[in-house]
Design an enzyme around this catalytic site. Structure first.
Site, short mmCIF file in Angstrom:
data_model
loop_
_atom_site.label_atom_id
_atom_site.label_comp_id
_atom_site.label_asym_id
_atom_site.label_seq_id
_atom_site.Cartn_x
_atom_site.Cartn_y
_atom_site.Cartn_z
N LYS A 177 -5.44 8.09 -12.45
CA LYS A 177 -4.06 7.62 -12.47
C LYS A 177 -3.94 6.48 -13.47
O LYS A 177 -4.77 5.56 -13.49
CB LYS A 177 -3.65 7.17 -11.07
N SER A 206 1.55 6.87 -1.53
CA SER A 206 1.53 7.44 -2.88
C SER A 206 0.35 8.35 -3.21
O SER A 206 0.31 8.92 -4.29
CB SER A 206 1.59 6.32 -3.93
N SER A 231 3.76 7.95 -5.79
CA SER A 231 3.79 7.74 -7.22
C SER A 231 2.63 8.43 -7.95
O SER A 231 2.63 8.52 -9.18
CB SER A 231 3.72 6.24 -7.51
#
Length: 523
Positions: A80, A179, A155
């Protein structure tokens, strides 16, 4: 689709160790899958094929020389783009950090390198991890591989989408209010939010420091166990890092199940989409067959969890993001244009055509930089947090939320005195359509109803695929356990996956060998 792409990270690492596959072969297969599909899915912000191949060649050479190999040797893992990677841009999907290249690796990145994993690109996310759909990214839109008109969640949407689309077997995400678990559920993969402090946050660009936690996403629980074993552990550079030993998660998850008490919260199943409620009930039957005993429990203060979270998280974001001022690093407004505008405003003020003298240049630099560098959702949360922390409202908002947070933690403590784990939904509905909620912040925030509690309480949570809607959209279940009960959650997840095949399902578009239009993986 290549059979190799269906193998787990554990299987790929074993085949590499035995000499049946080279890391170069493994990486080339996943690079080809990314070339074919990422132009449509949009999971990656950066993906340097040559850098991936160079890492793979280095691991192949290490094996050729007979050196000791790490547990993830030769296996690609996506990262990420909120975790610092030395020499590679780390943008947080924000214009504010669009050109930021960290001079150091996050602790989890160091541990992955030591494990001989191949770092396979940086994945898209909601800007600064603030969002639940990956629609607030400043650079691109990520789509759900199961339905390209729907969101992948957020996210960590890019990480979940690239695992679901078989572009990698494993990815890292972060979980501040769900997330990891929420996008895992919407994309039909597994995701683990470790206990707060179990994994070092050093090198994670902070959103809300008392809530953030790094964790893995994969298709199978054994891969989650192996990756957690690698990234967990004490780190003196993170003062909140837990000093205890790291259990052998991969070994423990395969241990035979003892009789467990699983708690279920009846009111949760009444608040959600009927298809999800039915899938959770069917999953409960599987756990009963595995020997679990079910009891009804209650979390009385859970109705306040979203409100509590959206006071505490924005308040911490307001503090953490204050450093982005256009002076130290990151985006800086065009000073020439700013000076021209300032001169014009002063001319108008002196001529009496402007009501007041414009702000001093330094104040204008801060304001212009932050206005241009941050997106709408980040600005909204900064303003919420700044207001909640302001002198006249601190006690009414932040301090009150902190007290409610304590009550939420006590609810979990009370529940875990009666049961070993909690079983429930991850989300109230399946993946929604792109654009459906982005203009309605309250609807977006309420989507976190079942996930924020674990972050407020600092406990661990596991999301697993457990079915599909009539429209073919994935459904996820959530297991939550007391602090540092990851072995138990992983054990339950492992045996559940031995009895079901939801995690083996492939998005229909990927079953065809035809390639979609568009093949660019780079921002």
């Amino acid at each position: 689709m290549s059979r190799l792409l269906e193998l787990s990270a554990v299987e790929l690492a074993e085949l590499f160790r035995q000499g049946e596959l080279s890391s170069s072969e493994i990486v080339d297969s996943f690079l080809e899958q990314a070339r074919r599909w990422d132009g449509t899915v949009g999971a990656f912000l950066q993906l340097d094929a040559e850098q991936c191949r160079a890492q793979a060649a280095a691991v192949d050479e290490k094996r050729r020389r007979g050196e000791k190999l790490g547990p993830l040797a030769g296996v690609p893992i996506a990262i990420k783009d909120i975790l610092c990677t030395a020499g590679t841009p780390t943008t947080c999907a924000s214009r504010m950090l669009g050109n930021f290249v960290p001079p150091y690796d996050a602790t989890v990145i160091c541990r992955l390198r030591e494990a001989d994993a191949v770092l396979f690109g940086k994945t898209n996310l909601d800007e600064f991890a603030m969002g639940g759909s990956t629609e607030t990214s400043a650079f691109k839109l990520t789509r759900n591989p199961w339905d390209l008109d729907r969101v992948p969640g957020g996210s960590s949407g890019g990480s979940a989408a690239c695992v679901a689309a078989r572009m990698v077997p494993l990815a890292l995400g972060t979980d501040t209010g769900g997330s990891i678990r929420q996008p895992a559920a919407l994309c039909g993969v597994a995701g683990l939010k470790p206990t707060y402090g179990r994994v070092s946050r050093f090198g994670l660009i902070a959103y809300a420091s008392s809530l953030d936690q790094i964790g893995p996403l994969a298709r199978c629980v054994e891969d989650l166990a192996l990756s957690l074993e690698i990234i967990a552990g004490h780190d003196p550079r993170d003062s909140t890092s837990y000093p205890g030993e790291v259990p052998p998660y991969r070994t423990l998850c395969k241990q035979p199940l003892e009789k467990l008490r699983i708690g279920i919260i009846p009111e949760q199943l009444e608040q959600i989409d009927p298809a999800i409620s039915q899938a959770i009930r069917e999953a409960a039957k599987v756990f009963q067959e595995l020997g679990a005993e079910f009891r009804e429990v209650s979390l009385p203060h859970s109705e306040y969890a979203v409100a509590c979270y959206y006071i505490i998280a924005p308040s911490e974001a307001s503090s953490n993001l204050a450093r982005y001022d256009g002076v130290h690093y990151g985006y800086r407004t065009d000073e020439r244009q700013m000076a021209e505008r300032l001169a014009e405003e002063r001319r108008l003020a002196s001529a009496g055509k402007s009501p007041e003298e414009p702000d001093p240049p330094l104040v204008r630099l801060f304001r212009q930089t932050r206005s241009e560098g941050f997106g709408p959702e980040v600005k909204r949360r900064i303003m919420l947090g700044t207001y909640a922390l302001s002198a006249g409202y601190y006690q009414a908002y932040y301090l009150h939320a902190a007290r409610v947070r304590r009550l939420i933690r006590q609810d979990y403590d009370q529940a875990f005195s009666q049961v070993d784990v909690l079983l429930g939904p991850v989300t109230p509905t399946p993946a929604f359509r792109i654009g459906e909620r982005i203009q309605d912040p309250l609807a977006m925030y309420l989507f976190d109803l079942f996930t924020v509690g674990a972050n407020l309480a600092g406990i661990c949570g596991l999301a697993l695929p457990c079915g599909f809607t009539a429209d073919g959209l994935p459904i996820g279940l959530q297991l939550q356990g007391p602090p540092f009960s990851e072995p138990r959650l992983l054990q339950l997840g492992y045996w559940y996956q031995q009895r079901t095949d939801w995690h083996r399902r492939v998005p229909p578009r990927l079953r065809s060998e035809s390639s979609p239009a568009g093949v660019s993986s780079n921002r």
